[in-house]
Design a protein around this motif. Structure first.
Motif, PDB file in Angstrom:
ATOM      1  N   ASN A  21       1.143  12.057  -9.287  1.00 56.03           N
ATOM      2  CA  ASN A  21       0.466  13.335  -9.016  1.00 56.03           C
ATOM      3  C   ASN A  21       1.434  14.497  -9.152  1.00 56.03           C
TER       4      ASN A  21
ATOM      5  N   LEU B 172       1.535   6.704  -6.634  1.00 57.55           N
ATOM      6  CA  LEU B 172       0.462   7.665  -6.953  1.00 57.55           C
ATOM      7  C   LEU B 172       0.900   9.092  -6.664  1.00 57.55           C
ATOM      8  N   ASN B 173       1.623   9.260  -5.534  1.00 61.43           N
ATOM      9  CA  ASN B 173       2.129  10.606  -5.205  1.00 61.43           C
ATOM     10  C   ASN B 173       3.075  11.100  -6.287  1.00 61.43           C
TER      11      ASN B 173
ATOM     12  N   LYS C 121       2.346   1.693  -3.430  1.00 63.10           N
ATOM     13  CA  LYS C 121       1.362   2.212  -4.377  1.00 63.10           C
ATOM     14  C   LYS C 121       1.054   3.687  -4.108  1.00 63.10           C
ATOM     15  N   GLN C 122       1.000   4.005  -2.801  1.00 62.03           N
ATOM     16  CA  GLN C 122       0.739   5.397  -2.448  1.00 62.03           C
ATOM     17  C   GLN C 122       1.874   6.297  -2.928  1.00 62.03           C
TER      18      GLN C 122
ATOM     19  N   LEU D 243       0.828  -1.210   0.000  1.00 61.02           N
ATOM     20  CA  LEU D 243       0.000   0.000   0.000  1.00 61.02           C
ATOM     21  C   LEU D 243       0.859   1.255   0.000  1.00 61.02           C
ATOM     22  N   GLU D 244       1.920   1.242   0.832  1.00 54.03           N
ATOM     23  CA  GLU D 244       2.805   2.400   0.896  1.00 54.03           C
ATOM     24  C   GLU D 244       3.502   2.622  -0.448  1.00 54.03           C
TER      25      GLU D 244
END
Length: 694
Positions: free
Chosen positions: A462, A458-459, A454-455, A451-452
């Motif tokens: 972005n 995504l960051n 993927k986060q 999850l970290e």
């Protein structure tokens, strides 16, 4: 020193009978020893007479050494002659064991002569040689004799040190007989200190070893020493039993030197019983044997014993003769214990004769010798060993007690085993649950990490989006807006055609800048979003450079900048041509941007064995170390206005670095403010197999 128990004789005829028997035994013993020497001499002669005789033959040298040992206590001159001969032959034959044994035999000669320092010198040579060649048996033998010599000197501390070193090696190598001999000799150190109980500890250890080995001669030697100690302790029945056991063995085996010693001990036992006539009888038997052997140390003890017996019989004049003989012989061989004992007896004799001056002189000599033999250091060393022995005994007793206690507690051990088994099952269940818990925790940590990750991805996407929008909003909207304004003015008639045409060159530059920026944005966006795939192939570097120089020639002409291409026409590299095109265009564009009017830009390549090193050099503004540190960072938005206020996106060099690395190369820069900049990057050269396929 040992004794033998027999019933006391009561008649003169019995005494005469014993003397006759002893005389016969002495002759038989002497004949046996002579026959052994004659046998060895015969064997040596047979070897010498053989057709292939060589004096370097180790068997011949070995028998020569054995013959020399047979002469000890019998003919010291023959001993030294044969030993020196065997030493010389051993050196010529490079027979190390023969050399060691020869040194040892020579040391024994000087020891029996009372030349202790010379004996120590030869025993030391033997020990050093045995140590060098790792002959453990000879190391033990020579260390034992070294220790004895220091004991003769009265240095009991050093003597004990060597005995302990010898016994350690002997125990490590399971030399049981050597261990027993050393135990006997350590016991003698305690006898010199009159510590009879501690001496008996070592004698009994030696006796236990002999019982295991089963050699009657070795046992008889130790029993004779035990008998002597019992006599000193006034345990006379035990002393007589042990000495009689020893005598029977020595008479049977016809060992002359030990038989003389045993007779002397038996005389000492009778002396302790105050049976001086019987004491003298056995002393004289020993005296007769000493005429056939050369054992001055043993003879000193005999002479002192006879002196005491004659003193007890009030025959002071005869006692004085024996005492003087003992005194002179002790001085000759440097035996300080003998000097001490004979000096004390001469003190008594001269005191009885009222010769007080001589009596005082001998008493002072006795006192000095006695004190030198009981130095604090000697006592300390022996006490330390005594303490160690007591500790070992206590430790052994403790082990025995523990074994008894453990035997009584077996039931508790069984109960403990059952409890331990149950506890093990419980521990196993707990451990299994812990493993399951760890497995679940690991899965949770892995999911959390995913999850970290993927986060973070995504960051990053972005941030890429924001950067794209920022560049589009600030760096593209401005030029496009200006172009729209001009078109509006021209359309609405507020600007004439001529005026509009005057802006066309400026508009072209803006349009080219917008196109260049868009290309960089698209390429950078693809790399950031994992959309760019590197397809390496054979690439002609010169053609890419020429195309980009042609594309940027208008900008160069506008600033009167000279573009120089030093790349060889057939310079081929293994790379993605589109990515190399972007790298070259960005580096040339940057150079044009920061090079002033009338400047010069050089692009070239250095072909090495495995790589091609490409460079773009300008003589423009240059950069500080701080600026260089920010150039290639992925997240850097650093941008600088050019010499004519040209503005960039800050993406070019970051994009170059990514594409160079995708093509298995490296990029770097050398620059100094006001002196221009030189950008370098490497790309793999075309391999032979690729040339063939091309």
């Amino acid at each position: 020193m040992n004794f033998r128990i027999i019933k006391p004789f009561s008649t003169h005829n019995l005494v005469l009978g014993c003397m006759v028997i002893f005389f016969i035994l002495g002759i038989q013993t002497l004949k046996a020893q002579v026959s052994k020497r004659e046998k060895l001499m015969g064997e040596l002669e047979d070897i010498k007479k053989s057709s292939n005789f060589n004096s370097k033959d180790t068997l011949y040298i070995h028998k020569l050494i054995n013959l020399s040992y047979e002469y000890r206590f019998h003919n010291l001159d023959s001993l030294i002659t044969l030993s020196k001969q065997s030493l010389e032959l051993s050196k010529k034959a490079i027979y190390i064991n023969g050399e060691i044994s020869s040194y040892h035999a020579i040391g024994g000669y000087y020891s029996d002569k009372g030349k202790i320092d010379q004996a120590i010198s030869y025993f030391t040579k033997a020990y050093n040689l045995a140590k060098k060649h790792q002959n453990h048996f000879l190391k033990v033998r020579t260390l034992n004799d070294l220790a004895k010599e220091y004991g003769y000197k009265g240095d009991y501390a050093l003597s004990l040190k060597w005995y302990l070193a010898a016994i350690e090696i002997a125990e490590q190598n399971n030399f049981k007989n050597s261990v027993s001999i050393i135990n006997d000799n350590i016991a003698h150190l305690y006898l010199e200190q009159k510590d009879y109980n501690q001496a008996m500890v070592f004698f009994k250890k030696s006796k236990a070893i002999h019982e295991e080995i089963g050699n009657p001669v070795y046992m008889a030697e130790t029993l004779s020493n035990i008998a002597s100690t019992y006599a000193d302790m006034n345990e006379l029945d035990y002393a007589m039993y042990n000495i009689n056991s020893s005598i029977s063995v020595f008479e049977k085996e016809r060992i002359l030197e030990w038989l003389a010693f045993s007779y002397e001990i038996k005389g000492k036992i009778y002396l302790k019983k105050n049976k001086n006539t019987w004491a003298l009888y056995w002393y004289k038997q020993s005296e007769l044997l000493h005429k056939e052997i050369e054992d001055d140390r043993g003879k000193v003890d005999l002479l002192n014993g006879m002196t005491e017996a004659y003193l007890n019989l009030k025959k002071d004049s005869i006692a004085e003769v024996y005492a003087l003989n003992a005194f002179n012989l002790s001085k000759k061989i440097g035996l300080r214990s003998g000097i001490k004992n004979s000096a004390f007896q001469l003190f008594e004799i001269h005191k009885n004769k009222n010769e007080f001056e001589k009596s005082l002189w001998y008493h002072e000599l006795y006192q000095v010798t006695y004190e030198s033999l009981t130095l604090t250091g000697n006592e300390k060393a022996l006490n330390m060993l005594k303490t160690k022995m007591e500790y070992d005994q206590q430790k052994q007793q403790l082990i025995i007690d523990n074994e008894k206690a453990l035997a009584k507690q077996k039931i508790y051990i069984y109960v403990f085993i059952v409890i331990l088994f149950i506890f093990s099952i419980i521990v196993f269940i707990i451990h299994r649950n812990q493993q399951e818990q760890k497995k679940l925790n690991l899965e949770l940590r892995n999911k959390k990490a995913d999850l970290e990750e993927k986060q973070a991805y995504l960051n990053e996407l972005n941030q890429t989006k924001n950067k794209l929008f920022s560049i589009i909003g600030h760096d593209l909207r401005g030029p496009i807006g200006a172009f729209q304004g001009l078109l509006k003015l021209f359309k609405e008639g507020e600007m004439s055609k001529d005026e509009f045409l005057n802006f066309v060159p400026k508009l072209k530059v803006d349009i080219d800048t917008i196109s260049f920026t868009l290309n960089n944005l698209l390429s950078w966006g693809q790399t950031q979003m994992n959309g760019s795939i590197t397809k390496q192939t054979v690439t002609n570097l010169d053609s890419i450079v020429e195309e980009n120089m042609s594309l940027l020639s208008e900008i160069a002409e506008a600033k009167s900048i000279t573009l120089i291409n030093r790349i060889e026409p057939n310079c081929q590299i293994w790379s993605d041509p589109n990515q190399i095109d972007i790298i070259i265009r960005n580096l040339l564009s940057n150079a044009l941007k920061f090079t002033p009017n009338n400047g010069q830009i050089i692009i070239g390549a250095i072909q090495k064995i495995k790589t091609c090193e490409i460079y773009v050099k300008d003589n423009g503004m240059g950069m500080s170390e701080e600026v260089i540190g920010k150039l290639f960072k992925k997240d850097s938005n650093h941008t600088t206005y050019g010499t004519n206020h040209e503005k960039g996106t800050g993406l070019g060099l970051s994009l170059c670095k990514e594409m160079v690395e995708k093509n298995n190369g490296k990029i770097w820069v050398h620059s100094a403010v006001g002196k221009g900049s030189s950008f370098y990057f490497t790309i793999p050269r075309i391999h032979k197999q690729y040339k063939e396929s091309a």
